[in-house]
Scaffold this motif. Structure first.
Motif, PDB file in Angstrom:
ATOM      1  N   ALA A  23     -12.706 -29.629 -25.906  1.00 24.56           N
ATOM      2  CA  ALA A  23     -11.981 -28.778 -24.961  1.00 24.56           C
ATOM      3  C   ALA A  23     -12.893 -28.083 -23.956  1.00 24.56           C
ATOM      4  CB  ALA A  23     -11.125 -27.766 -25.718  1.00 24.56           C
ATOM      5  N   ARG A  26     -14.275 -30.744 -21.477  1.00 25.93           N
ATOM      6  CA  ARG A  26     -13.260 -31.187 -20.528  1.00 25.93           C
ATOM      7  C   ARG A  26     -12.975 -30.116 -19.485  1.00 25.93           C
ATOM      8  NH1 ARG A  26      -9.394 -32.654 -24.066  1.00 25.93           N
ATOM      9  NH2 ARG A  26      -8.712 -30.479 -24.145  1.00 25.93           N
ATOM     10  N   ASP A  27     -12.845 -28.867 -19.929  1.00 30.37           N
ATOM     11  CA  ASP A  27     -12.544 -27.776 -18.995  1.00 30.37           C
ATOM     12  C   ASP A  27     -13.672 -27.575 -17.988  1.00 30.37           C
ATOM     13  OD1 ASP A  27     -10.198 -27.424 -20.362  1.00 30.37           O
ATOM     14  OD2 ASP A  27     -10.859 -25.624 -21.443  1.00 30.37           O
ATOM     15  N   ARG A  30     -13.538 -30.386 -15.399  1.00 34.97           N
ATOM     16  CA  ARG A  30     -12.400 -30.184 -14.500  1.00 34.97           C
ATOM     17  C   ARG A  30     -12.690 -29.093 -13.477  1.00 34.97           C
ATOM     18  NH1 ARG A  30      -7.504 -30.303 -19.007  1.00 34.97           N
ATOM     19  NH2 ARG A  30      -7.144 -32.567 -18.975  1.00 34.97           N
ATOM     20  N   ALA A  31     -13.390 -28.053 -13.903  1.00 35.30           N
ATOM     21  CA  ALA A  31     -13.668 -26.929 -13.015  1.00 35.30           C
ATOM     22  C   ALA A  31     -14.740 -27.252 -11.983  1.00 35.30           C
ATOM     23  CB  ALA A  31     -14.096 -25.717 -13.837  1.00 35.30           C
ATOM     24  N   TYR A 102     -19.502 -24.871 -19.182  1.00 29.80           N
ATOM     25  CA  TYR A 102     -19.357 -25.371 -20.552  1.00 29.80           C
ATOM     26  C   TYR A 102     -19.737 -24.291 -21.565  1.00 29.80           C
ATOM     27  CZ  TYR A 102     -20.557 -28.371 -24.598  1.00 29.80           C
ATOM     28  OH  TYR A 102     -20.674 -28.943 -25.844  1.00 29.80           O
ATOM     29  N   ARG A 105     -17.128 -21.465 -21.838  1.00 31.70           N
ATOM     30  CA  ARG A 105     -15.882 -21.837 -22.503  1.00 31.70           C
ATOM     31  C   ARG A 105     -16.062 -22.088 -23.999  1.00 31.70           C
ATOM     32  NH1 ARG A 105     -15.528 -22.736 -17.306  1.00 31.70           N
ATOM     33  NH2 ARG A 105     -13.524 -22.896 -16.223  1.00 31.70           N
TER      34      ARG A 105
END
Length: 245
Positions: A23, A26-27, A30-31, A102, A105
């Protein structure tokens, strides 16, 4: 009466075993990179972990002075090397931005369904429950704190490679755990997702190994884990049978 050395120990990996490590990866992509929803995030994540392990090993592991001096460079290079395999060439500045996103998060952690409940059940049954994880001590402890595991697992049963001095798959970290907890390899179970670090390392130390293969990946060698689980529901049933709890 069962002696201390015969007490069953159940130890868990942390990243992608207690919580979804994909997660934050991936976040962050994407950002910063914005590769689109068709991008194979899971495959890229596995390649990032491969390069993370390989580069860490080249530096001698998280407990060495060389690792501490070069860890930031290693963390950006792993993103550059992994994403290059998928046609994305990151500049140094872009890779650093992905790493920052990364890292931020990784402390917004949601444990896998059933993970906390299983840890509580094992503790209540009187088993010795602990964690063995690779990485810098402060970084990994911040994740453990974010999951609020202090009430379930005492500090003396949390083993972080950066503090211990050996990284998985080095069997010495597992032997160190046996020495510190007064347990025997044949009475210990290790649950982890990484074939190289968790399966290979714990087998080399003579432990019982449960491969937490929740992503359905293929084995990477001829090693044979004793058991395979794909969810915490399955893992709970398995441990209940194995431990007689």
């Amino acid at each position: 009466m069962t002696g201390q050395s015969e007490r069953k120990g159940i130890f868990f990996d942390v990243d992608d075993t207690l919580y979804d490590h994909l997660a934050p990866f991936r976040d962050a992509l994407r950002a910063i990179v914005q590769p689109g929803e068709s991008f194979p995030y899971e495959k890229a994540y596995h390649r990032m972990r491969y390069y993370s392990d390989r580069l860490s090993e080249e530096l001698g592991g998280a407990g060495t002075a060389a690792y501490g001096d070069a860890v930031e460079d290693m963390r950006t290079r792993r993103f550059q090397l992994a994403l290059a395999e998928f046609g994305i060439q990151l500049t140094r500045e872009e890779a650093e931005a992905v790493q920052r996103a990364y890292l931020g998060r990784q402390y917004e952690i949601t444990m896998f369904d059933g993970a906390r409940e299983l840890l509580q059940t094992l503790k209540d049954a009187g088993h010795l429950v602990g964690l063995i994880t690779n990485g810098p001590a402060d970084h990994q402890m911040n994740k453990i704190t974010a999951m609020m595991l202090g009430d379930l697992i005492p500090q003396e049963r949390i083993f972080v490679s950066g503090a211990v001095g050996w990284d998985k798959p080095d069997a010495r970290i597992f032997r160190h755990v046996n020495e510190r907890t007064g347990t025997m390899p044949e009475h210990c179970y290790y649950i982890g997702d990484s074939w190289r670090n968790d399966v290979v390392g714990a087998l080399a130390a003579g432990w019982h190994v449960i491969w937490f293969n929740h992503r359905g990946v293929e084995p990477e060698s001829e090693h044979k884990p004793h058991h395979v689980a794909t969810s915490y529901e399955e893992l709970g049933r398995m441990l209940n049978g194995l431990l007689g709890s």
